[in-house]
Design an enzyme around this catalytic site. Structure first.
Site, PDB file in Angstrom:
ATOM      1  N   LYS A 114       1.319  -0.677  -0.292  1.00  0.00           N
ATOM      2  CA  LYS A 114      -0.035   0.058  -0.077  1.00  0.00           C
ATOM      3  C   LYS A 114       1.080   0.672  -0.469  1.00  0.00           C
ATOM      4  CE  LYS A 114      -3.639   2.392   3.009  1.00  0.00           C
ATOM      5  NZ  LYS A 114      -4.276   2.693   3.324  1.00  0.00           N
ATOM      6  N   ARG A 124     -10.584   9.973   1.512  1.00  0.00           N
ATOM      7  CA  ARG A 124     -10.072  10.542   2.639  1.00  0.00           C
ATOM      8  C   ARG A 124     -11.417  11.894   2.977  1.00  0.00           C
ATOM      9  NH1 ARG A 124      -3.597  11.004   2.541  1.00  0.00           N
ATOM     10  NH2 ARG A 124      -3.237   9.153   2.812  1.00  0.00           N
ATOM     11  N   LYS A 167       1.543  10.563   5.951  1.00  0.00           N
ATOM     12  CA  LYS A 167       1.471   9.275   6.394  1.00  0.00           C
ATOM     13  C   LYS A 167       2.587   8.087   5.127  1.00  0.00           C
ATOM     14  CE  LYS A 167      -3.396   8.187   6.989  1.00  0.00           C
ATOM     15  NZ  LYS A 167      -4.745   6.696   6.415  1.00  0.00           N
ATOM     16  N   GLU A 186       8.117  -6.507   2.193  1.00  0.00           N
ATOM     17  CA  GLU A 186       5.966  -6.025   1.992  1.00  0.00           C
ATOM     18  C   GLU A 186       5.389  -7.303   1.933  1.00  0.00           C
ATOM     19  OE1 GLU A 186       4.451  -4.055   3.867  1.00  0.00           O
ATOM     20  OE2 GLU A 186       5.558  -2.714   4.277  1.00  0.00           O
ATOM     21  N   LYS A 205      -2.474  -0.928  -4.005  1.00  0.00           N
ATOM     22  CA  LYS A 205      -3.195  -0.140  -3.566  1.00  0.00           C
ATOM     23  C   LYS A 205      -2.089   0.786  -3.661  1.00  0.00           C
ATOM     24  CE  LYS A 205      -6.336   1.641  -0.782  1.00  0.00           C
ATOM     25  NZ  LYS A 205      -6.459   1.922   0.771  1.00  0.00           N
ATOM     26  N   SER A 233      -9.669   5.712  -4.900  1.00  0.00           N
ATOM     27  CA  SER A 233     -11.279   6.875  -4.935  1.00  0.00           C
ATOM     28  C   SER A 233     -10.574   7.316  -5.678  1.00  0.00           C
ATOM     29  CB  SER A 233     -11.166   7.177  -3.692  1.00  0.00           C
ATOM     30  OG  SER A 233      -9.988   7.584  -3.179  1.00  0.00           O
ATOM     31  N   TYR A 284     -15.179   0.685  -7.295  1.00  0.00           N
ATOM     32  CA  TYR A 284     -16.409   1.690  -6.504  1.00  0.00           C
ATOM     33  C   TYR A 284     -17.556   1.453  -8.653  1.00  0.00           C
ATOM     34  CZ  TYR A 284     -13.761   3.192  -2.987  1.00  0.00           C
ATOM     35  OH  TYR A 284     -12.879   3.717  -2.090  1.00  0.00           O
TER      36      TYR A 284
HETATM   37  C1  PBG Z   1      -7.941   3.512   5.874  1.00  0.00           C
HETATM   38  C2  PBG Z   1      -7.688   3.483   4.110  1.00  0.00           C
HETATM   39  C3  PBG Z   1      -7.573   4.353   2.619  1.00  0.00           C
HETATM   40  C4  PBG Z   1      -8.390   3.919   2.065  1.00  0.00           C
HETATM   41  C5  PBG Z   1      -8.424   1.886   2.330  1.00  0.00           C
HETATM   42  N1  PBG Z   1      -8.418   2.426   3.415  1.00  0.00           N
HETATM   43  C6  PBG Z   1      -7.131   5.451   3.391  1.00  0.00           C
HETATM   44  C7  PBG Z   1      -5.793   6.297   3.908  1.00  0.00           C
HETATM   45  O1  PBG Z   1      -4.949   4.974   3.698  1.00  0.00           O
HETATM   46  O2  PBG Z   1      -5.534   6.936   3.732  1.00  0.00           O
HETATM   47  C8  PBG Z   1      -8.229   4.474   0.432  1.00  0.00           C
HETATM   48  C9  PBG Z   1      -9.250   3.808  -0.694  1.00  0.00           C
HETATM   49  C10 PBG Z   1      -9.367   4.768  -1.406  1.00  0.00           C
HETATM   50  O3  PBG Z   1      -9.009   5.511  -2.070  1.00  0.00           O
HETATM   51  O4  PBG Z   1     -10.553   4.178  -2.473  1.00  0.00           O
HETATM   52  N2  PBG Z   1      -5.991   3.418   6.100  1.00  0.00           N
END
Ligand code: PBG
Length: 324
Positions: free
Chosen positions: A196, A206, A218, A234, A249, A275, A314
């Site tokens: 990720k 968010r 992050k 990882e 992701k 997203s 989505y």
């Molecule tokens: C939470 C999480 C996130 C997403 C999925 N789980 C956001 C982040 O890590 O800040 C993102 C999913 C998306 O953008 O569709 N940890």
């Protein structure tokens, strides 16, 4: 060599193209993310994700029945937590009567067969909007593992089939697996967000959950987008810790990582079309700049070609409609 060999012979008709097609996209490849919020009869549009809503529990039943009737086999659940329930340790995350736990029970009581996967991370519950406990502006690793494993346990007790840790703390898969085993929950799976990345593509998500980090970013826990080898490390570590499914992701910009992992590991790989990727395609389509349906299917197929077993997207309902 030409003319003995002509590539176009295998493209001459619809029938021959179907016979030699290397990858297929079906509704079995789609996982639907859902955003849940408190209230009754609530269906709030998410501004940067046209067509996606935050819904209340009473509307969730219909939503999953509808998804199941379209052939969608799995949902991935996220909750929007009221500000007053947020704190640094994210303690609301383990409330057996919390929104997530109620959502899981609601889904399982309306469509028991549908696979329910839950997001395990503190950010929607954290007053700092971070995925871990914060001390002196640092996100702590080991103290966070306890609450994450209790969170996973409470999702499993509520009826989740899989828990999906998306927090990127080190050792969380190990701790979650140990906690589930200890509780005798041997058949609850772990889908780990293994590779990720610290991505700007999460922006609309968010907004949807009001979960942006309150300070900093992050980058001390999510991966550097410049890295490829690290994704392998990882992922292998997560598998060794007990992950049943691993995830890459974001999706479209990271298909090289999906392929890299597919060539190296044996467990199923999920990819998350996030997203921001959804928002980009919606925006282009709304401007009439792209054929929405064609591009959507082409992108989903690209995940399959890269080696993903399934895709959290989505677009799931729209794609299912087209594929049926
Ligand atoms: C939470 C999480 C996130 C997403 C999925 N789980 C956001 C982040 O890590 O800040 C993102 C999913 C998306 O953008 O569709 N940890």
């Amino acid at each position: 060599m030409y003319p003995n060999q002509r590539n176009r012979r295998l493209r001459e008709s619809k029938a021959i193209r179907a016979l030699v097609r290397e990858n297929q996209l079906s509704v079995n490849d789609l996982m639907l993310p859902l955003f849940i919020t408190e209230g009754r009869q609530v269906k709030e549009a998410i501004r940067s994700m046209p067509g996606i809503y935050r819904i209340s529990l009473d509307l969730l039943k219909e939503e999953v029945k509808n998804a199941w009737s379209m052939g969608i086999k799995a949902v991935l659940i996220f909750v929007k937590v009221p500000d007053k329930l947020k704190n640094n340790t994210g303690s609301e995350a383990i409330n057996p009567k919390g929104l997530m736990q109620r959502a899981v029970r609601e889904i399982k009581s309306s469509v028991p067969e549908i696979l329910v996967m839950t997001d395990v991370a503190l950010d929607p519950y954290s007053s700092f909007g971070h995925d871990g406990i914060v001390e002196k502006k640092k996100v702590l690793n080991d103290p966070t593992l306890e609450i994450l494993s209790q969170m996973a346990l409470s999702h499993a007790k509520a009826g989740a089939d899989f828990v999906a840790p998306s927090d990127m703390m080190d050792g969380r898969v190990f701790r979650i697996r140990a906690t589930l085993e200890e509780a005798g929950l041997h058949s609850i799976g772990i889908m780990s967000y293994s590779a990720k990345y610290a991505s700007a593509f999460y922006g609309p998500f968010r907004q949807a959950l009001d979960s942006s980090p309150g300070f900093g970013d992050k980058q001390t826990y999510q991966m550097d987008p410049a890295n490829r080898l690290e994704a392998i490390t990882e992922t292998i570590r997560d598998i060794n810790e007990g992950a049943d499914i691993v995830m890459v992701k974001p999706g479209i910009s990271y298909l090289d990582i999906v392929r890299e992992l597919r060539d190296k590991i044996e467990v199923p790989i999920a990819a998350y079309q996030v997203s921001g990727e959804y928002a980009m395609l919606k925006a282009a389509a709304e401007n009439g700049w792209l054929n929405y349906h064609d591009v959507m299917i082409e992108q989903l197929l690209a995940f399959k070609r890269a080696g993903a077993n399934f895709i959290a997207t989505y677009h799931a309902k729209e794609a299912a409609k087209l594929l049926n």
